[in-house]
Write an enzyme that holds these catalytic residues in place. Structure first.
Site, PDB file in Angstrom:
ATOM      1  N   HIS A   1     -33.085 -18.208  -2.303  1.00 42.63           N
ATOM      2  CA  HIS A   1     -33.152 -16.793  -1.928  1.00 42.63           C
ATOM      3  C   HIS A   1     -33.047 -15.890  -3.166  1.00 42.63           C
ATOM      4  O   HIS A   1     -33.889 -15.022  -3.397  1.00 42.63           O
ATOM      5  CB  HIS A   1     -32.003 -16.494  -0.947  1.00 42.63           C
ATOM      6  CG  HIS A   1     -31.898 -15.071  -0.506  1.00 42.63           C
ATOM      7  ND1 HIS A   1     -32.318 -14.640   0.735  1.00 42.63           N
ATOM      8  CD2 HIS A   1     -31.420 -13.959  -1.118  1.00 42.63           C
ATOM      9  CE1 HIS A   1     -32.110 -13.342   0.855  1.00 42.63           C
ATOM     10  NE2 HIS A   1     -31.559 -12.896  -0.253  1.00 42.63           N
ATOM     11  N   GLU A   2     -32.031 -16.124  -3.966  1.00 46.05           N
ATOM     12  CA  GLU A   2     -31.820 -15.256  -5.133  1.00 46.05           C
ATOM     13  C   GLU A   2     -32.945 -15.435  -6.160  1.00 46.05           C
ATOM     14  O   GLU A   2     -33.307 -14.484  -6.857  1.00 46.05           O
ATOM     15  CB  GLU A   2     -30.450 -15.503  -5.774  1.00 46.05           C
ATOM     16  CG  GLU A   2     -29.239 -15.281  -4.853  1.00 46.05           C
ATOM     17  CD  GLU A   2     -29.184 -13.919  -4.160  1.00 46.05           C
ATOM     18  OE1 GLU A   2     -29.758 -12.946  -4.690  1.00 46.05           O
ATOM     19  OE2 GLU A   2     -28.593 -13.835  -3.056  1.00 46.05           O
TER      20      GLU A   2
ATOM     21  N   HIS B   1     -35.569 -12.975  -5.352  1.00 42.82           N
ATOM     22  CA  HIS B   1     -35.281 -11.629  -5.881  1.00 42.82           C
ATOM     23  C   HIS B   1     -35.582 -11.561  -7.381  1.00 42.82           C
ATOM     24  O   HIS B   1     -36.233 -10.645  -7.865  1.00 42.82           O
ATOM     25  CB  HIS B   1     -33.804 -11.285  -5.688  1.00 42.82           C
ATOM     26  CG  HIS B   1     -33.423 -10.894  -4.294  1.00 42.82           C
ATOM     27  ND1 HIS B   1     -34.013  -9.845  -3.635  1.00 42.82           N
ATOM     28  CD2 HIS B   1     -32.483 -11.384  -3.446  1.00 42.82           C
ATOM     29  CE1 HIS B   1     -33.446  -9.717  -2.425  1.00 42.82           C
ATOM     30  NE2 HIS B   1     -32.526 -10.635  -2.286  1.00 42.82           N
TER      31      HIS B   1
ATOM     32  N   GLU C   1     -35.987  -7.927   0.019  1.00 42.91           N
ATOM     33  CA  GLU C   1     -35.563  -9.023   0.892  1.00 42.91           C
ATOM     34  C   GLU C   1     -36.765  -9.807   1.406  1.00 42.91           C
ATOM     35  O   GLU C   1     -36.652 -10.988   1.716  1.00 42.91           O
ATOM     36  CB  GLU C   1     -34.703  -8.509   2.049  1.00 42.91           C
ATOM     37  CG  GLU C   1     -33.328  -7.974   1.634  1.00 42.91           C
ATOM     38  CD  GLU C   1     -32.482  -8.976   0.844  1.00 42.91           C
ATOM     39  OE1 GLU C   1     -32.673 -10.200   0.997  1.00 42.91           O
ATOM     40  OE2 GLU C   1     -31.636  -8.530   0.050  1.00 42.91           O
TER      41      GLU C   1
HETATM   42 ZN    ZN Z   1     -31.203 -10.906  -0.697  1.00 45.34          ZN
END
Ligand code: ZN
Length: 496
Positions: free
Chosen positions: A261-262, A265, A291
């Site tokens: 997830h990170e 980003h 997101e």
């Molecule tokens: Zn996030």
């Protein structure tokens, strides 16, 4: 470039230097800094925040931006940069500096209290700080030049153009389409994920994180990973992206998916094109857009079978005992197991938006005054009972689980669900140009990143999310693509 613009760039350089100092100190505070020094640090950081505030709200900069805004000689890109900066400034400059410093300090203190409260599993430690942050956020809204629009103003801050009316519609669709699927899955044989809860030493998990990040093509020359209570990404610059994770030794997949997830980003920030990377729009992406990229990595790619084609065997080598009887298919099924659980960051894709709905409804109630602020922890539990049918035994798995409210980030949560929805549309568009499974199977993750860079990432926050979606997919956002995707995926997995 004209003289005004040069002046503006000089000004922005100064602002970015302050931003670098504060960003580095903040990252340090969240990761390695000793907790005992927090009172000392927070006071000084709040002071620097005040200095920065004076710079970013000065009459000099305001006049400069207004002059640039009227300058017909600017090209489209520069005009947009000025437009966004001016829009932001017109909100910020109405806050009195003393208030801004008070707010900054309150949020930093609340963050320290939240972490302590979570460790000790005691909501009472955090409660006075949370109430203070709520009170100051309401006060902040009252300073806005166009009147107090309450929660709508906060929603717009994170996702320009979004309002309660639009989110209500979005969440109604989620409830209508997904709740029956979740119910149907409960009646089906459950997926065995018991291997996930064996002992996984943090050191080995860190090794695995590195393997996954290498596969994704995370560049350790321009990025790094550290550990925190709550995982996050902080990009000080496109070439200085920092992500964090949390290794739970009683769970294998928790950290895996927070790392993926990170990385989503960090990759977004790292892929902004050079001529925008040091401008105002570098990190002007909406939270929903951001997101969408992290959730796209985490769920649409990370939880797919072929993502593991090149990773499953290396993972087994790191955990030979724990995973000796597990096949790739069993592993992938397990990471997609649907279960009404307590912790949002551990939730499967299907129940995830219900976790967000709980927070969204609470935030609405906090700002329209309909919630009893003395009972926030109990209301949290009641809503989990209502939407997920379970209740937390410990506050650390209830109201204390997320960092966001300590940061004053009211209005952020709904962007997780919205971003997941955007991602469904991006994936569908990407599939027209790319065979994603083949890219994953052939160790060509870079092709996926190239597509994202070309259609989304390069622009940073130059466009409104609604514009950016049309640029990347040729269509306006349609949340049905999100619910259709989920229904199709989980009907297949559970033979509905
Ligand atoms: Zn996030």
């Amino acid at each position: 470039m004209n003289e005004l613009w040069n002046k503006y760039e000089e000004y922005m350089f100064k602002i970015s230097a302050y931003g670098l100092v504060l960003g580095t100190t903040s990252f340090d505070a969240h990761t390695v800094a000793p907790k005992g020094g927090s009172a000392y640090r927070n006071e000084r950081m709040a002071f620097i925040e005040g200095e920065l505030y004076s710079l970013i709200t000065s009459d000099e900069l305001y006049e400069l931006l207004k002059a640039l805004n009227a300058d017909e000689s600017l090209d489209e890109v520069h005009k947009k940069i000025v437009h966004w900066h001016l829009k932001d400034m017109e909100r910020t400059r109405y806050l009195p500096k003393e208030f801004f410093v008070e707010y900054s300090k309150a949020v930093m203190d609340a963050n320290v209290a939240w972490e302590d409260a979570k460790h000790r599993d005691d909501y009472q430690i955090f409660k006075p700080h949370l109430l203070k942050v709520i009170e100051l956020t309401k006060k902040k809204l009252s300073y806005l030049p166009d009147g107090d629009k309450g929660y709508d103003a906060l929603l717009d801050e994170y996702e320009p153009g979004m309002t309660m009316a639009r989110y209500d519609e979005f969440f109604e669709l989620i409830k209508e389409k997904l709740v029956p699927v979740i119910k149907a899955i409960k009646e089906k044989p459950q997926i065995d994920d018991s291997f996930n809860y064996l002992h996984y030493p943090a050191e080995q998990q860190a090794k695995l994180a590195r393997v996954i990040m290498d596969y994704i093509g995370f560049d350790f020359n321009t990025g790094m990973i550290s550990t925190t209570e709550h995982p996050f990404t902080h990009s000080l610059h496109k070439n200085d992206g920092r992500i964090t994770t949390h290794y739970y030794e009683n769970s294998l997949i928790s950290s895996i998916f927070s790392v993926i997830h990170e990385c989503g980003h960090a990759n977004y920030n790292h892929s902004v094109r050079d001529d925008l990377a040091e401008t105002y729009v570098f990190d002007n992406m909406s939270s929903g857009m951001h997101e969408s990229q992290s959730r796209l990595f985490e769920n649409y790619l990370g939880r797919s079978y072929h993502f593991w084609d090149n990773l499953f065997e290396p993972m087994k080598q790191i955990f030979p005992e724990q995973l000796k009887d597990v096949t790739q298919q069993q592993f992938v099924n397990a990471v997609n197991k649907v279960e009404c659980s307590l912790v949002r960051t551990e939730a499967d894709e299907l129940t995830y938006p219900l976790h967000i709905l709980v927070r969204y409804e609470m935030e609405k109630g906090i700002f329209d005054g309909s919630l009893d602020l003395e009972r926030l922890d109990e209301i949290w539990d009641e809503k989990y009972q209502q939407y997920l049918g379970i209740k937390a035994e410990k506050a650390s798995q209830g109201i204390l689980q997320d960092v966001h409210w300590s940061d004053g980030s009211f209005g952020y949560f709904p962007t997780y669900a919205l971003g997941s929805g955007y991602a469904a549309q991006f994936i569908k568009a990407m599939k027209k140009d790319l065979d994603i499974d083949e890219c994953l199977a052939n160790n060509q993750f870079s092709k996926i990143k190239d597509w994202l860079r070309e259609h989304i990432h390069q622009y940073g926050g130059l466009y409104l999310p609604s514009e950016q979606i049309v640029i990347a997919t040729g269509r306006e956002f349609d949340p049905h693509e999100y619910t259709d995707y989920l229904i199709e995926k989980y009907s297949k997995l559970y033979n509905l």
